[in-house]
Design a protein around this motif. Structure first.
Motif, PDB file in Angstrom:
ATOM      1  N   ASP A  61       0.839  -1.194   0.000  1.00 25.88           N
ATOM      2  CA  ASP A  61       0.000   0.000   0.000  1.00 25.88           C
ATOM      3  C   ASP A  61       0.877   1.248   0.000  1.00 25.88           C
ATOM      4  O   ASP A  61       2.023   1.219   0.453  1.00 25.88           O
ATOM      5  CB  ASP A  61      -0.883   0.004   1.252  1.00 25.88           C
ATOM      6  N   VAL A  62       0.316   2.326  -0.508  1.00 25.63           N
ATOM      7  CA  VAL A  62       0.899   3.662  -0.397  1.00 25.63           C
ATOM      8  C   VAL A  62      -0.254   4.561   0.034  1.00 25.63           C
ATOM      9  O   VAL A  62      -1.322   4.522  -0.571  1.00 25.63           O
ATOM     10  CB  VAL A  62       1.465   4.176  -1.750  1.00 25.63           C
ATOM     11  N   PHE A  63      -0.053   5.340   1.080  1.00 25.06           N
ATOM     12  CA  PHE A  63      -1.134   6.224   1.506  1.00 25.06           C
ATOM     13  C   PHE A  63      -0.574   7.551   1.990  1.00 25.06           C
ATOM     14  O   PHE A  63       0.605   7.674   2.297  1.00 25.06           O
ATOM     15  CB  PHE A  63      -2.030   5.575   2.572  1.00 25.06           C
ATOM     16  N   GLY A  64      -1.446   8.537   2.028  1.00 28.01           N
ATOM     17  CA  GLY A  64      -1.066   9.873   2.454  1.00 28.01           C
ATOM     18  C   GLY A  64      -1.621  10.189   3.827  1.00 28.01           C
ATOM     19  O   GLY A  64      -2.607   9.601   4.270  1.00 28.01           O
ATOM     20  N   ILE A  65      -0.968  11.137   4.477  1.00 25.46           N
ATOM     21  CA  ILE A  65      -1.407  11.631   5.786  1.00 25.46           C
ATOM     22  C   ILE A  65      -1.273  13.148   5.767  1.00 25.46           C
ATOM     23  O   ILE A  65      -0.246  13.682   5.358  1.00 25.46           O
ATOM     24  CB  ILE A  65      -0.549  11.052   6.930  1.00 25.46           C
TER      25      ILE A  65
END
Length: 170
Positions: A61-65
């Motif tokens: 996964d790749v996710f933003g915050i």
């Protein structure tokens, strides 16, 4: 600071800190997971090292915050798994609020493409050298980024045409 890591994950962290001593900004654990904060400009080099030398071949996964801070407001987090050792490692980079940009890791893990597009669409973080960086959920002409903390919970009135929610009474 001592971390409780599996032997193979400890070897990975040691190899990272040895090979990239000035580019590893922090290593910590949270909720039983290991996180490595790396220099923004080193993500390709470190990702390649992790894949080719440490067997982290699976990008889950790749996710933003949106940290909603004045410095390094946004984070991009890469959830990596070593299928050989059964280890999981989260690699993070931080970028500024104004014109947030990160190098795309699609040259290392082709599967990053869709996830990076989603982060771009929801947070407005651009991925340099991405093969097809365009919006994935929102219309191309949509001017906002829905997962940023300043985005109103009910949306921006009139920003996008929505279907009529009132049923026909005929």
């Amino acid at each position: 600071m001592s971390l409780e890591l599996s032997e193979s994950l400890q070897k990975t962290v040691d190899a990272l800190t040895e090979s990239f001593s000035k580019k590893i900004l922090d290593v910590y654990q949270s909720s039983g997971r290991t996180f490595v904060l790396v220099d923004l400009n080193s993500i390709i080099e470190i990702s390649t090292f992790l894949k080719e030398n440490q067997h982290f071949t699976y990008l889950a996964d790749v996710f933003g915050i949106d940290r909603y801070t004045s410095d390094d407001r946004f984070e991009v987090v890469y959830n990596l798994i070593s299928l050989k050792n059964g280890d999981r490692l989260f690699v993070k980079v931080r970028c500024e609020e104004e014109n947030p940009e990160v190098d795309s890791v699609t040259s290392v893990w082709q599967s990053a493409g869709w996830n990076e597009r989603e982060v771009y669409d929801m947070f407005g973080i651009k991925f340099n050298n991405h093969p097809d960086l365009r919006r994935i959920f929102m219309p191309e002409d949509f001017e906002y980024f829905p997962l940023r903390k300043e985005f109103p919970l009910l949306g921006i009135p009139g920003s996008i045409d929505l279907p009529n929610s009132t049923p026909d009474t005929e």
